[in-house]
Design a protein around this motif. Structure first.
Motif, PDB file in Angstrom:
ATOM      1  N   GLY A  79      51.365  25.899 -11.494  1.00  0.00           N
ATOM      2  CA  GLY A  79      52.506  26.808 -11.621  1.00  0.00           C
ATOM      3  C   GLY A  79      53.446  26.695 -10.436  1.00  0.00           C
ATOM      4  O   GLY A  79      54.672  26.684 -10.604  1.00  0.00           O
ATOM      5  N   ALA A  80      52.891  26.589  -9.246  1.00  0.00           N
ATOM      6  CA  ALA A  80      53.725  26.429  -8.045  1.00  0.00           C
ATOM      7  C   ALA A  80      54.470  25.093  -8.082  1.00  0.00           C
ATOM      8  O   ALA A  80      55.633  25.008  -7.678  1.00  0.00           O
ATOM      9  CB  ALA A  80      52.868  26.517  -6.783  1.00  0.00           C
ATOM     10  N   ILE A  82      55.426  23.451 -10.751  1.00  0.00           N
ATOM     11  CA  ILE A  82      56.450  23.450 -11.792  1.00  0.00           C
ATOM     12  C   ILE A  82      57.612  24.372 -11.452  1.00  0.00           C
ATOM     13  O   ILE A  82      58.770  24.010 -11.608  1.00  0.00           O
ATOM     14  CB  ILE A  82      55.834  23.857 -13.153  1.00  0.00           C
ATOM     15  CG1 ILE A  82      54.883  22.762 -13.629  1.00  0.00           C
ATOM     16  CG2 ILE A  82      56.911  24.126 -14.196  1.00  0.00           C
ATOM     17  CD1 ILE A  82      54.049  23.161 -14.817  1.00  0.00           C
ATOM     18  N   ARG A  83      57.306  25.563 -10.977  1.00  0.00           N
ATOM     19  CA  ARG A  83      58.332  26.581 -10.784  1.00  0.00           C
ATOM     20  C   ARG A  83      58.677  26.855  -9.321  1.00  0.00           C
ATOM     21  O   ARG A  83      59.667  27.512  -9.042  1.00  0.00           O
ATOM     22  CB  ARG A  83      57.890  27.887 -11.423  1.00  0.00           C
ATOM     23  CG  ARG A  83      57.727  27.821 -12.918  1.00  0.00           C
ATOM     24  CD  ARG A  83      59.004  27.777 -13.658  1.00  0.00           C
ATOM     25  NE  ARG A  83      59.756  28.993 -13.387  1.00  0.00           N
ATOM     26  CZ  ARG A  83      61.042  29.164 -13.600  1.00  0.00           C
ATOM     27  NH1 ARG A  83      61.726  28.194 -14.123  1.00  0.00           N
ATOM     28  NH2 ARG A  83      61.625  30.283 -13.328  1.00  0.00           N
ATOM     29  N   GLY A  84      57.856  26.383  -8.414  1.00  0.00           N
ATOM     30  CA  GLY A  84      58.045  26.739  -7.009  1.00  0.00           C
ATOM     31  C   GLY A  84      59.182  25.998  -6.343  1.00  0.00           C
ATOM     32  O   GLY A  84      59.595  24.927  -6.776  1.00  0.00           O
ATOM     33  N   GLU A  85      59.661  26.583  -5.273  1.00  0.00           N
ATOM     34  CA  GLU A  85      60.668  25.927  -4.448  1.00  0.00           C
ATOM     35  C   GLU A  85      60.002  24.811  -3.650  1.00  0.00           C
ATOM     36  O   GLU A  85      58.787  24.817  -3.462  1.00  0.00           O
ATOM     37  CB  GLU A  85      61.290  26.946  -3.488  1.00  0.00           C
ATOM     38  CG  GLU A  85      62.000  28.093  -4.178  1.00  0.00           C
ATOM     39  CD  GLU A  85      62.479  29.144  -3.183  1.00  0.00           C
ATOM     40  OE1 GLU A  85      62.510  28.870  -1.976  1.00  0.00           O
ATOM     41  OE2 GLU A  85      62.824  30.238  -3.636  1.00  0.00           O
ATOM     42  N   ASP A  86      60.799  23.862  -3.158  1.00  0.00           N
ATOM     43  CA  ASP A  86      60.246  22.727  -2.415  1.00  0.00           C
ATOM     44  C   ASP A  86      59.377  23.178  -1.247  1.00  0.00           C
ATOM     45  O   ASP A  86      58.316  22.616  -1.017  1.00  0.00           O
ATOM     46  CB  ASP A  86      61.361  21.818  -1.902  1.00  0.00           C
ATOM     47  CG  ASP A  86      61.751  20.767  -2.920  1.00  0.00           C
ATOM     48  OD1 ASP A  86      61.035  20.620  -3.932  1.00  0.00           O
ATOM     49  OD2 ASP A  86      62.775  20.098  -2.702  1.00  0.00           O
ATOM     50  N   ARG A  89      56.041  24.194  -2.679  1.00  0.00           N
ATOM     51  CA  ARG A  89      55.270  23.060  -3.213  1.00  0.00           C
ATOM     52  C   ARG A  89      54.723  22.175  -2.115  1.00  0.00           C
ATOM     53  O   ARG A  89      53.670  21.585  -2.256  1.00  0.00           O
ATOM     54  CB  ARG A  89      56.152  22.225  -4.141  1.00  0.00           C
ATOM     55  CG  ARG A  89      56.457  22.928  -5.433  1.00  0.00           C
ATOM     56  CD  ARG A  89      57.003  21.984  -6.473  1.00  0.00           C
ATOM     57  NE  ARG A  89      58.038  21.102  -5.997  1.00  0.00           N
ATOM     58  CZ  ARG A  89      59.262  21.035  -6.502  1.00  0.00           C
ATOM     59  NH1 ARG A  89      59.596  21.802  -7.514  1.00  0.00           N
ATOM     60  NH2 ARG A  89      60.132  20.193  -6.023  1.00  0.00           N
TER      61      ARG A  89
END
Length: 158
Positions: A79-80, A82-86, A89
């Protein structure tokens, strides 16, 4: 001062200067996998032998296998990713959680494949433990070679 002693500061500097951020994440993941796998093996053997403070985790009489926690952890990391900010991640905690979660899953892989509890079957348990341990340690060393080479150069140069 002994010039053969590697300081944590030297390791940190070599880690940041010799490895690209993706390589750093890979190394952190391998180390987390290796450490988690070793810890889980030690804990499960202590539970099996009824030694130490650990016991099985059960809810309502149902044993909760540790692959479940690994799947949950890897799902959160996914989830991080796919949706997380750089910055999220690329955080070392994400790499650590991925490696640890994968170790929890791999440790009970036979159970997942057979869908029955063959976890402690005599045939192959020790060899599987050794093989996975060797693979995880080798992966950690191979990914970390640039750091190890840098530390060796520092020793030869001093």
């Amino acid at each position: 001062m002994d010039t053969n002693v590697v300081t944590p500061g030297e390791v940190q500097q070599a880690f940041h200067e010799e490895l690209h951020p993706r390589q750093q994440s890979a190394l952190i993941s391998w180390i987390a996998f290796t450490g988690t796998f070793a810890a889980v093996r030690a804990i499960t053997y202590s539970i099996k032998d009824a030694k130490g403070p650990f016991g099985n985790v059960s809810v309502g009489g149902v044993h909760l296998h540790h692959y479940m926690w690994g799947i949950l952890t890897v799902s959160v990391v996914g989830g991080a990713a796919i949706r997380g900010e750089d910055r999220l991640r690329r955080h070392p905690l994400v790499a650590s959680l991925y490696g640890a979660g994968m170790a929890l899953i791999v440790d009970e892989f036979a159970l997942l494949l057979d869908l029955e509890d063959v976890y402690w079957a005599r045939e192959g348990r020790v060899s599987v433990d050794l093989a996975i341990g060797l693979i995880s340690a080798t992966g950690s060393v191979l990914v970390g070679l640039p750091v190890l080479r840098r530390l060796q150069r520092n020793r030869v140069g001093s």
